[in-house]
Design a protein around this motif. Structure first.
Motif, PDB file in Angstrom:
ATOM      1  N   SER A 198       0.810  -1.224   0.000  1.00 36.08           N
ATOM      2  CA  SER A 198       0.000   0.000   0.000  1.00 36.08           C
ATOM      3  C   SER A 198       0.840   1.268   0.000  1.00 36.08           C
ATOM      4  O   SER A 198       0.572   2.207  -0.761  1.00 36.08           O
ATOM      5  N   ASP A 199       1.869   1.312   0.850  1.00 35.20           N
ATOM      6  CA  ASP A 199       2.669   2.532   0.944  1.00 35.20           C
ATOM      7  C   ASP A 199       3.441   2.799  -0.338  1.00 35.20           C
ATOM      8  O   ASP A 199       3.650   3.962  -0.712  1.00 35.20           O
ATOM      9  N   SER A 200       3.865   1.742  -1.022  1.00 36.64           N
ATOM     10  CA  SER A 200       4.597   1.955  -2.272  1.00 36.64           C
ATOM     11  C   SER A 200       3.677   2.563  -3.329  1.00 36.64           C
ATOM     12  O   SER A 200       4.097   3.424  -4.108  1.00 36.64           O
ATOM     13  N   ARG A 201       2.423   2.143  -3.348  1.00 39.43           N
ATOM     14  CA  ARG A 201       1.474   2.718  -4.310  1.00 39.43           C
ATOM     15  C   ARG A 201       1.245   4.196  -4.031  1.00 39.43           C
ATOM     16  O   ARG A 201       1.253   5.031  -4.950  1.00 39.43           O
ATOM     17  N   ALA A 202       1.070   4.539  -2.766  1.00 37.79           N
ATOM     18  CA  ALA A 202       0.854   5.934  -2.406  1.00 37.79           C
ATOM     19  C   ALA A 202       2.085   6.778  -2.722  1.00 37.79           C
ATOM     20  O   ALA A 202       1.966   7.909  -3.227  1.00 37.79           O
ATOM     21  N   ALA A 203       3.269   6.252  -2.441  1.00 37.70           N
ATOM     22  CA  ALA A 203       4.501   6.995  -2.700  1.00 37.70           C
ATOM     23  C   ALA A 203       4.689   7.265  -4.185  1.00 37.70           C
ATOM     24  O   ALA A 203       5.094   8.364  -4.588  1.00 37.70           O
ATOM     25  N   LEU A 204       4.399   6.272  -5.024  1.00 34.10           N
ATOM     26  CA  LEU A 204       4.567   6.460  -6.464  1.00 34.10           C
ATOM     27  C   LEU A 204       3.509   7.391  -7.043  1.00 34.10           C
ATOM     28  O   LEU A 204       3.793   8.156  -7.967  1.00 34.10           O
ATOM     29  N   ALA A 205       2.299   7.337  -6.508  1.00 30.28           N
ATOM     30  CA  ALA A 205       1.268   8.256  -6.969  1.00 30.28           C
ATOM     31  C   ALA A 205       1.670   9.698  -6.665  1.00 30.28           C
ATOM     32  O   ALA A 205       1.486  10.600  -7.493  1.00 30.28           O
ATOM     33  N   GLU A 206       2.246   9.913  -5.489  1.00 30.56           N
ATOM     34  CA  GLU A 206       2.706  11.256  -5.137  1.00 30.56           C
ATOM     35  C   GLU A 206       3.885  11.674  -6.001  1.00 30.56           C
ATOM     36  O   GLU A 206       3.977  12.833  -6.435  1.00 30.56           O
ATOM     37  N   LEU A 207       4.789  10.735  -6.293  1.00 29.88           N
ATOM     38  CA  LEU A 207       5.983  11.047  -7.073  1.00 29.88           C
ATOM     39  C   LEU A 207       5.648  11.379  -8.526  1.00 29.88           C
ATOM     40  O   LEU A 207       6.202  12.313  -9.101  1.00 29.88           O
ATOM     41  N   THR A 208       4.727  10.626  -9.110  1.00 31.87           N
ATOM     42  CA  THR A 208       4.418  10.785 -10.534  1.00 31.87           C
ATOM     43  C   THR A 208       3.198  11.647 -10.803  1.00 31.87           C
ATOM     44  O   THR A 208       3.012  12.126 -11.926  1.00 31.87           O
ATOM     45  N   GLY A 209       2.337  11.818  -9.792  1.00 33.22           N
ATOM     46  CA  GLY A 209       1.108  12.568 -10.002  1.00 33.22           C
ATOM     47  C   GLY A 209       0.062  11.817 -10.802  1.00 33.22           C
ATOM     48  O   GLY A 209      -0.871  12.416 -11.320  1.00 33.22           O
ATOM     49  N   THR A 210       0.216  10.487 -10.900  1.00 38.12           N
ATOM     50  CA  THR A 210      -0.740   9.664 -11.651  1.00 38.12           C
ATOM     51  C   THR A 210      -1.165   8.467 -10.816  1.00 38.12           C
ATOM     52  O   THR A 210      -0.497   8.081  -9.849  1.00 38.12           O
ATOM     53  N   ASP A 211      -2.285   7.872 -11.196  1.00 42.07           N
ATOM     54  CA  ASP A 211      -2.770   6.676 -10.526  1.00 42.07           C
ATOM     55  C   ASP A 211      -1.854   5.494 -10.842  1.00 42.07           C
ATOM     56  O   ASP A 211      -1.463   5.284 -11.994  1.00 42.07           O
ATOM     57  N   VAL A 212      -1.494   4.736  -9.825  1.00 42.89           N
ATOM     58  CA  VAL A 212      -0.621   3.569 -10.002  1.00 42.89           C
ATOM     59  C   VAL A 212      -1.497   2.327 -10.030  1.00 42.89           C
ATOM     60  O   VAL A 212      -2.129   1.973  -9.037  1.00 42.89           O
ATOM     61  N   GLN A 213      -1.538   1.670 -11.183  1.00 48.64           N
ATOM     62  CA  GLN A 213      -2.464   0.553 -11.372  1.00 48.64           C
ATOM     63  C   GLN A 213      -1.822  -0.818 -11.207  1.00 48.64           C
ATOM     64  O   GLN A 213      -2.525  -1.793 -10.943  1.00 48.64           O
ATOM     65  N   GLY A 214      -0.496  -0.912 -11.389  1.00 48.42           N
ATOM     66  CA  GLY A 214       0.138  -2.222 -11.454  1.00 48.42           C
ATOM     67  C   GLY A 214       1.098  -2.505 -10.325  1.00 48.42           C
ATOM     68  O   GLY A 214       1.717  -1.601  -9.754  1.00 48.42           O
ATOM     69  N   PHE A 215       1.236  -3.785 -10.011  1.00 47.22           N
ATOM     70  CA  PHE A 215       2.171  -4.264  -8.994  1.00 47.22           C
ATOM     71  C   PHE A 215       2.924  -5.462  -9.553  1.00 47.22           C
ATOM     72  O   PHE A 215       2.413  -6.191 -10.400  1.00 47.22           O
ATOM     73  N   CYS A 216       4.141  -5.640  -9.078  1.00 50.22           N
ATOM     74  CA  CYS A 216       4.955  -6.798  -9.478  1.00 50.22           C
ATOM     75  C   CYS A 216       5.538  -7.439  -8.229  1.00 50.22           C
ATOM     76  O   CYS A 216       6.155  -6.751  -7.404  1.00 50.22           O
ATOM     77  N   TYR A 217       5.356  -8.745  -8.061  1.00 48.86           N
ATOM     78  CA  TYR A 217       5.807  -9.451  -6.869  1.00 48.86           C
ATOM     79  C   TYR A 217       7.322  -9.659  -6.898  1.00 48.86           C
ATOM     80  O   TYR A 217       7.840 -10.295  -7.836  1.00 48.86           O
ATOM     81  N   PRO A 218       8.055  -9.141  -5.911  1.00 50.60           N
ATOM     82  CA  PRO A 218       9.501  -9.377  -5.872  1.00 50.60           C
ATOM     83  C   PRO A 218       9.818 -10.872  -5.892  1.00 50.60           C
ATOM     84  O   PRO A 218       9.151 -11.666  -5.224  1.00 50.60           O
ATOM     85  N   TYR A 219      10.818 -11.227  -6.679  1.00 44.12           N
ATOM     86  CA  TYR A 219      11.251 -12.617  -6.867  1.00 44.12           C
ATOM     87  C   TYR A 219      10.175 -13.473  -7.539  1.00 44.12           C
ATOM     88  O   TYR A 219      10.379 -14.675  -7.724  1.00 44.12           O
ATOM     89  N   GLY A 220       9.019 -12.894  -7.858  1.00 41.19           N
ATOM     90  CA  GLY A 220       7.920 -13.671  -8.400  1.00 41.19           C
ATOM     91  C   GLY A 220       7.173 -14.486  -7.360  1.00 41.19           C
ATOM     92  O   GLY A 220       6.271 -15.258  -7.702  1.00 41.19           O
ATOM     93  N   HIS A 221       7.492 -14.299  -6.071  1.00 37.54           N
ATOM     94  CA  HIS A 221       6.884 -15.093  -5.010  1.00 37.54           C
ATOM     95  C   HIS A 221       5.509 -14.519  -4.635  1.00 37.54           C
ATOM     96  O   HIS A 221       5.385 -13.330  -4.320  1.00 37.54           O
ATOM     97  N   VAL A 222       4.510 -15.370  -4.641  1.00 39.06           N
ATOM     98  CA  VAL A 222       3.144 -14.907  -4.386  1.00 39.06           C
ATOM     99  C   VAL A 222       2.328 -16.042  -3.782  1.00 39.06           C
ATOM    100  O   VAL A 222       2.554 -17.221  -4.071  1.00 39.06           O
ATOM    101  N   ASP A 223       1.407 -15.676  -2.898  1.00 35.94           N
ATOM    102  CA  ASP A 223       0.441 -16.626  -2.369  1.00 35.94           C
ATOM    103  C   ASP A 223      -0.884 -15.905  -2.199  1.00 35.94           C
ATOM    104  O   ASP A 223      -1.024 -14.723  -2.543  1.00 35.94           O
ATOM    105  N   GLU A 224      -1.896 -16.590  -1.707  1.00 34.91           N
ATOM    106  CA  GLU A 224      -3.232 -16.009  -1.628  1.00 34.91           C
ATOM    107  C   GLU A 224      -3.278 -14.794  -0.701  1.00 34.91           C
ATOM    108  O   GLU A 224      -3.985 -13.817  -0.969  1.00 34.91           O
TER     109      GLU A 224
END
Length: 241
Positions: A144-170
């Motif tokens: 969540s905080d990364s999305r807010a930080a990037l929205a403030e930095l770029t002035g645009t809505d941040v729509q995408g996320f990428c899982y570090p190392y590709g690791h993901v679970d439910e």
């Protein structure tokens, strides 16, 4: 799925492609009538039923060489891409990689420059940690905080996320959904495959034309049965960067 565009000589993780190799790969796409686009553009096209001949290109980690090397090549081939960055490591380096050389990351100015050139800016978390091993507080902060930080930095809505190392679970996909992301990229998420865990194909220095043809073909075969992907087939059948 790309990462760094630089000299690949010292690259134990095989995440670096040379500028010449990237140029050849983009020429290969264009000769086949394909055009590389950001994931946002690809999803928008899928929603309109206009995804034919589009290929999603992504660059993980936000290396400084993206602006210096990748952007000019992408623009010269009329392509765009999604850049997944780490707002908690602005002007830092790839300290999460224990082997290999330190690679500098973009700062705020470089990220804004990439956006000005028409590249989609999306989140790779704050600091590049394995989210499946993070406690709930750290998970919320990274997502969540990364999305807010990037929205403030770029002035645009941040729509995408990428899982570090590709690791993901439910639990992690639920956090991404709750944070308001439209989509998320993984690598090979198996039964979790869907708009919040899009499979991608790694592209590296050894991927010449014959290997690209093979990867395009095998990727289409592999994802025929991904019934849980809630987007048009092109998102999973194209070679996504």
């Amino acid at each position: 799925m790309y990462h760094s565009v630089a000299d690949p000589t010292d690259d134990p993780y095989r995440i670096t492609v040379s500028p010449d190799r990237l140029a050849a790969q983009l020429r290969w796409l264009r000769r086949r009538g394909l055009r590389g686009v950001s994931m946002r553009q690809l999803l928008d096209a899928c929603a309109r039923g206009q995804e034919r001949d589009l290929v999603g290109l992504t660059f993980d980690d936000g290396y400084r060489d993206f602006v210096d090397e990748a952007v000019p090549l992408l623009r010269s081939h009329d392509c765009s891409a999604t850049l997944f960055v780490l707002p908690g490591r602005l002007d830092g380096d790839n300290a999460w990689d224990p082997l290999g050389p330190r690679k500098p990351l973009l700062g705020a100015a470089g990220i804004r420059r990439a956006a000005e050139y028409g590249m989609e800016i999306a989140s790779h978390g704050l600091t590049h940690v394995d989210l499946t091993q993070a406690d709930d507080r750290l998970l919320r902060r990274e997502v969540s905080d990364s999305r807010a930080a990037l929205a403030e930095l770029t002035g645009t809505d941040v729509q995408g996320f990428c899982y570090p190392y590709g690791h993901v679970d439910e639990r992690v996909t639920a956090a991404v959904r709750d944070a308001g992301y439209r989509y998320a990229c993984a690598i090979s998420p198996g039964p979790l495959s869907g708009v919040l865990a899009l499979p991608r194909v790694h592209i590296g220095q050894s991927d010449t034309a014959p290997r690209l043809r093979l990867k395009l073909w095998t990727n289409r075969l592999r994802h025929r049965t991904l019934d849980r992907v809630a987007v048009a087939p092109a998102v999973t059948s194209a070679v996504t960067g």
